[in-house]
Design a protein around this motif. Structure first.
Motif, mmCIF file in Angstrom:
data_model
loop_
_atom_site.group_PDB
_atom_site.id
_atom_site.type_symbol
_atom_site.label_atom_id
_atom_site.label_comp_id
_atom_site.label_asym_id
_atom_site.label_seq_id
_atom_site.Cartn_x
_atom_site.Cartn_y
_atom_site.Cartn_z
ATOM 1 N N LEU A 1 10.884 1.879 1.493
ATOM 2 C CA LEU A 1 9.488 1.700 1.910
ATOM 3 C C LEU A 1 9.340 0.493 2.830
ATOM 4 C CD1 LEU A 1 8.271 2.427 -1.648
ATOM 5 C CD2 LEU A 1 7.189 3.558 0.275
ATOM 6 N N LYS A 2 10.352 0.240 3.602
ATOM 7 C CA LYS A 2 10.318 -0.907 4.502
ATOM 8 C C LYS A 2 9.204 -0.744 5.527
ATOM 9 C CE LYS A 2 15.221 -2.127 4.150
ATOM 10 N NZ LYS A 2 16.503 -2.283 4.897
ATOM 11 N N VAL A 3 8.452 -1.819 5.732
ATOM 12 C CA VAL A 3 7.359 -1.873 6.705
ATOM 13 C C VAL A 3 6.278 -0.817 6.404
ATOM 14 C CG1 VAL A 3 6.900 -2.315 9.151
ATOM 15 C CG2 VAL A 3 9.239 -2.356 8.341
ATOM 16 N N ALA A 4 6.292 -0.249 5.219
ATOM 17 C CA ALA A 4 5.278 0.751 4.859
ATOM 18 C C ALA A 4 3.952 0.074 4.549
ATOM 19 C CB ALA A 4 5.745 1.556 3.652
ATOM 20 N N ASN A 5 2.875 0.819 4.749
ATOM 21 C CA ASN A 5 1.529 0.299 4.460
ATOM 22 C C ASN A 5 1.055 0.887 3.131
ATOM 23 O OD1 ASN A 5 -1.044 -0.693 4.427
ATOM 24 N ND2 ASN A 5 -1.777 0.475 6.184
ATOM 25 N N LEU A 6 1.055 0.053 2.096
ATOM 26 C CA LEU A 6 0.607 0.463 0.771
ATOM 27 C C LEU A 6 -0.654 -0.292 0.369
ATOM 28 C CD1 LEU A 6 4.198 0.462 -0.556
ATOM 29 C CD2 LEU A 6 2.723 2.394 -1.022
ATOM 30 N N SER A 7 -1.397 -0.718 1.352
ATOM 31 C CA SER A 7 -2.610 -1.489 1.080
ATOM 32 C C SER A 7 -3.585 -0.683 0.231
ATOM 33 C CB SER A 7 -3.274 -1.877 2.403
ATOM 34 O OG SER A 7 -4.482 -2.556 2.174
ATOM 35 N N GLY A 8 -3.969 -1.269 -0.890
ATOM 36 C CA GLY A 8 -4.932 -0.613 -1.774
ATOM 37 C C GLY A 8 -4.378 0.577 -2.540
ATOM 38 N N LEU B 1 10.601 6.349 3.202
ATOM 39 C CA LEU B 1 9.207 6.217 3.616
ATOM 40 C C LEU B 1 9.041 5.030 4.554
ATOM 41 C CD1 LEU B 1 8.297 6.940 0.036
ATOM 42 C CD2 LEU B 1 6.867 8.009 1.746
ATOM 43 N N ARG B 2 10.011 4.829 5.389
ATOM 44 C CA ARG B 2 9.989 3.697 6.308
ATOM 45 C C ARG B 2 8.779 3.795 7.245
ATOM 46 N NH1 ARG B 2 14.413 0.520 7.792
ATOM 47 N NH2 ARG B 2 15.756 2.042 6.760
ATOM 48 N N ALA B 3 7.995 2.726 7.304
ATOM 49 C CA ALA B 3 6.799 2.649 8.160
ATOM 50 C C ALA B 3 5.777 3.731 7.845
ATOM 51 C CB ALA B 3 7.183 2.713 9.642
ATOM 52 N N ALA B 4 5.825 4.272 6.630
ATOM 53 C CA ALA B 4 4.850 5.288 6.229
ATOM 54 C C ALA B 4 3.508 4.635 5.923
ATOM 55 C CB ALA B 4 5.353 6.045 5.006
ATOM 56 N N ASN B 5 2.442 5.431 6.058
ATOM 57 C CA ASN B 5 1.094 4.941 5.773
ATOM 58 C C ASN B 5 0.631 5.540 4.446
ATOM 59 O OD1 ASN B 5 -1.486 3.973 5.765
ATOM 60 N ND2 ASN B 5 -2.039 4.741 7.788
ATOM 61 N N LEU B 6 0.615 4.700 3.413
ATOM 62 C CA LEU B 6 0.211 5.123 2.069
ATOM 63 C C LEU B 6 -1.047 4.384 1.625
ATOM 64 C CD1 LEU B 6 3.842 5.071 0.900
ATOM 65 C CD2 LEU B 6 2.436 7.030 0.364
ATOM 66 N N LEU C 1 10.406 10.934 4.901
ATOM 67 C CA LEU C 1 8.969 10.737 5.069
ATOM 68 C C LEU C 1 8.677 9.541 5.968
ATOM 69 C CD1 LEU C 1 8.310 11.369 1.331
ATOM 70 C CD2 LEU C 1 7.085 12.640 3.066
ATOM 71 N N ASN C 2 9.603 9.242 6.846
ATOM 72 C CA ASN C 2 9.412 8.102 7.746
ATOM 73 C C ASN C 2 8.197 8.325 8.644
ATOM 74 O OD1 ASN C 2 11.729 6.937 6.704
ATOM 75 N ND2 ASN C 2 13.051 7.762 8.303
ATOM 76 N N ARG C 3 7.369 7.300 8.723
ATOM 77 C CA ARG C 3 6.175 7.294 9.585
ATOM 78 C C ARG C 3 5.176 8.402 9.222
ATOM 79 N NH1 ARG C 3 6.901 4.020 13.948
ATOM 80 N NH2 ARG C 3 5.162 5.036 15.010
ATOM 81 N N VAL C 4 5.251 8.890 8.011
ATOM 82 C CA VAL C 4 4.319 9.930 7.573
ATOM 83 C C VAL C 4 2.967 9.307 7.232
ATOM 84 C CG1 VAL C 4 4.833 9.799 5.102
ATOM 85 C CG2 VAL C 4 4.160 11.986 6.095
ATOM 86 N N LYS D 1 13.299 -0.324 -1.788
ATOM 87 C CA LYS D 1 13.384 -1.267 -0.673
ATOM 88 C C LYS D 1 11.992 -1.374 -0.037
ATOM 89 C CE LYS D 1 18.143 0.181 0.150
ATOM 90 N NZ LYS D 1 18.138 1.159 -0.964
ATOM 91 N N LEU D 2 11.346 -2.533 -0.257
ATOM 92 C CA LEU D 2 9.981 -2.751 0.210
ATOM 93 C C LEU D 2 9.887 -3.947 1.150
ATOM 94 C CD1 LEU D 2 8.635 -2.098 -3.314
ATOM 95 C CD2 LEU D 2 7.576 -0.973 -1.378
ATOM 96 N N GLY D 3 10.962 -4.234 1.852
ATOM 97 C CA GLY D 3 10.978 -5.363 2.773
ATOM 98 C C GLY D 3 9.882 -5.246 3.827
ATOM 99 N N LYS D 4 9.107 -6.311 3.981
ATOM 100 C CA LYS D 4 8.009 -6.402 4.957
ATOM 101 C C LYS D 4 6.931 -5.333 4.743
ATOM 102 C CE LYS D 4 10.776 -8.567 8.590
ATOM 103 N NZ LYS D 4 11.228 -8.500 10.007
ATOM 104 N N ALA D 5 6.883 -4.758 3.573
ATOM 105 C CA ALA D 5 5.835 -3.769 3.286
ATOM 106 C C ALA D 5 4.504 -4.471 3.061
ATOM 107 C CB ALA D 5 6.215 -2.954 2.058
ATOM 108 N N ASN D 6 3.426 -3.729 3.334
ATOM 109 C CA ASN D 6 2.077 -4.258 3.133
ATOM 110 C C ASN D 6 1.544 -3.732 1.803
ATOM 111 O OD1 ASN D 6 -0.493 -5.264 3.278
ATOM 112 N ND2 ASN D 6 -1.157 -3.964 4.967
#
Length: 487
Positions: A330-337, A310-315, A290-293, A349-354
């Protein structure tokens, strides 16, 4: 020009002719008595009479030409009306012929869908696609027929339920490889998707979505389409509830608003796919790519994302309540909100995740990697973070009330205005952390390492529950008196 208008014009022409004739007669009679006039006057009078006569005849010529021009225009109009009627009749006949040919082609293709030879069935599918492209009024009917063809030929059987629907969190290291090997064997044993079924899915995936209404949705519920090639397919708002898409190629696919509740997507490829506002409640996405999904505002409540990438995925704003994200990347993934209440993120793995303003109440983040992650404003109340790597992360204004951070690594973390009320930071590594305005009320600091911590004040420590012998403090602060007494 109509006949009534022509008759009116004719009557006016007759009247004007009579007037001109009378005028001409008067001019002739008037010019006859010129004996008493001088020669120049006689010549002038005769010239005037001739001029008037010429004008009268010119007027008559103009009137006559206008009359015949009107008659010609009337004739041309009648011819144009007749030609228009002939064209309308020709168009109607052409449409009837076309409709008859379309019906014949349509019925022939439908009949061939049930042919015993797969080549004939595949050809019929592409014939239907051509009809849908050429005749938009038949588009949705053909899409429904193709969806019914797939449902009829690929039903999910009870004895083909995928193994490993829910992986236990207990002793994960021992069970994970076994479950994955079982799943891989199941994938290898499953037959390749039939060519005619693949052709139907391909046609549906490249259809003109703009020709469909809001209430028209592809119905592919409970279909066994494992290992299908749906790369770049347009499956917006498709109904795929309970469908088996294990190992399917959905790279760059458009699944906006699709209903995938309870669907099986184990080891499927969803790289850069659009799943915005999709319903994936209870879906199985174990080890899926699900990378960049794009999963913004999607519903992943109770979904199984064990080992998924889910690397760099937008969640952003996604609902992941009680979702299983064990060992997920979930590295570099966007989990804002995003809502991750009671979610299982063990070893994730949530390194540098938002994770800004993310809801993680009661979430299990044991052994997870949150290095350099943005957790500002996140709600981690009662979350499990023991043995979690959180160094150099941003926890500004985050809430960790009653959180379990036993032996967590928070080295260099920004804890500005972070609330640790009644949290357990025993034996945690807090070297170089920023404690500016952090709330350490009733926080367990036994064995914690705070050397090099910044902005840590004695008042904060007096509210905490430390140990004089095991808690290691910065050089610029001393242990509170009640810590010594308790020791």
């Amino acid at each position: 020009m109509s006949a009534n208008k022509t008759d009116t014009l004719l009557r006016w022409l007759i009247a004007i002719t009579v007037v001109f004739a009378l005028a001409l007669t008067l001019i002739v009679f008037g010019s006859s008595d010129i004996k008493g006039l001088s020669i120049p006057q006689q010549m002038q009078l005769r010239n005037q009479a001739l001029t008037a006569t010429a004008i009268v005849f010119l007027g008559l010529a103009v009137m006559t030409n206008a009359y015949y021009a009107a008659k010609r225009a009337e004739a041309m109009q009648k011819n144009a009306i007749a030609a228009e009627k002939n064209i309308e009749i020709s168009i109607a006949n052409t449409k009837l012929t076309q409709d008859r040919l379309v019906t014949e082609r349509f019925m022939a293709a439908i009949t061939q869908l049930g042919h015993e030879r797969i080549e004939t069935r595949t050809g019929a599918i592409y014939v239907l696609e051509r009809i849908a492209q050429e005749f938009p009024q038949e588009h949705w009917t053909i899409m429904e027929i193709l969806a019914a063809f797939v449902r009829e030929n690929t039903p999910i059987r009870e004895d083909e339920l995928a193994n490993g629907e829910e992986l236990r969190s207990i002793d994960l290291s021992r069970h994970r490889n076994k479950e994955r090997q079982t799943e891989q064997k199941s994938q290898e044993a499953s037959p390749k998707i039939r060519r005619d079924v693949q052709a139907a899915l391909t046609v549906m995936g490249r259809r003109n979505f703009l020709q469909e209404q809001d209430n028209q949705k592809l119905d592919l519920r409970h279909t066994d389409i494992r290992r299908a090639d749906l790369m770049g397919a347009n499956l917006q708002r498709a109904d795929l509830r309970g469908a088996d898409l294990c190992g399917a190629n959905l790279r760059n696919a458009n699944l906006y608003g699709a209903d995938l509740e309870g669907a099986k997507l184990t080891e499927s490829i969803l790289y850069e796919a659009t799943l915005q506002k999709a319903n994936l409640r209870g879906a199985n996405l174990c080890w899926a790519n699900l990378n960049r999904v794009n999963l913004c505002w999607s519903n992943l409540r109770g979904a199984n994302l064990l080992g998924a990438s889910l690397r760099a995925a937008n969640l952003q704003e996604a609902n992941l309540y009680k979702a299983n994200l064990q060992q997920a990347t979930l590295k570099v993934a966007n989990l804002s909100g995003a809502k991750l209440f009671l979610a299982n993120l063990q070893g994730a793995k949530l390194g540098k995740a938002n994770l800004h303003l993310c809801g993680l109440i009661g979430a299990n983040l044991s052994g997870a990697n949150l290095n350099a992650a943005n957790l500002s404003g996140a709600n981690l109340n009662a979350a499990k973070l023991h043995h979690t790597e959180v160094f150099f992360a941003n926890l500004t204004e985050a809430s960790l009330t009653e959180a379990d951070l036993y032996k967590a690594n928070l080295m260099g973390t920004n804890l500005n205005k972070t609330i640790f009320y009644q949290a357990d930071l025993s034996w945690a590594n807090l070297m170089g952390a920023n404690f500016l305005d952090a709330n350490l009320c009733d926080v367990k600091l036994e064995g914690a390492v705070l050397t090099g911590a910044k902005n840590l004040e004695s008042q904060q420590l007096r509210m905490a529950l430390g140990d004089y012998r095991t808690t290691r403090l910065p050089d610029y602060v001393e242990a509170p008196i009640h810590w010594r007494q308790s020791s």
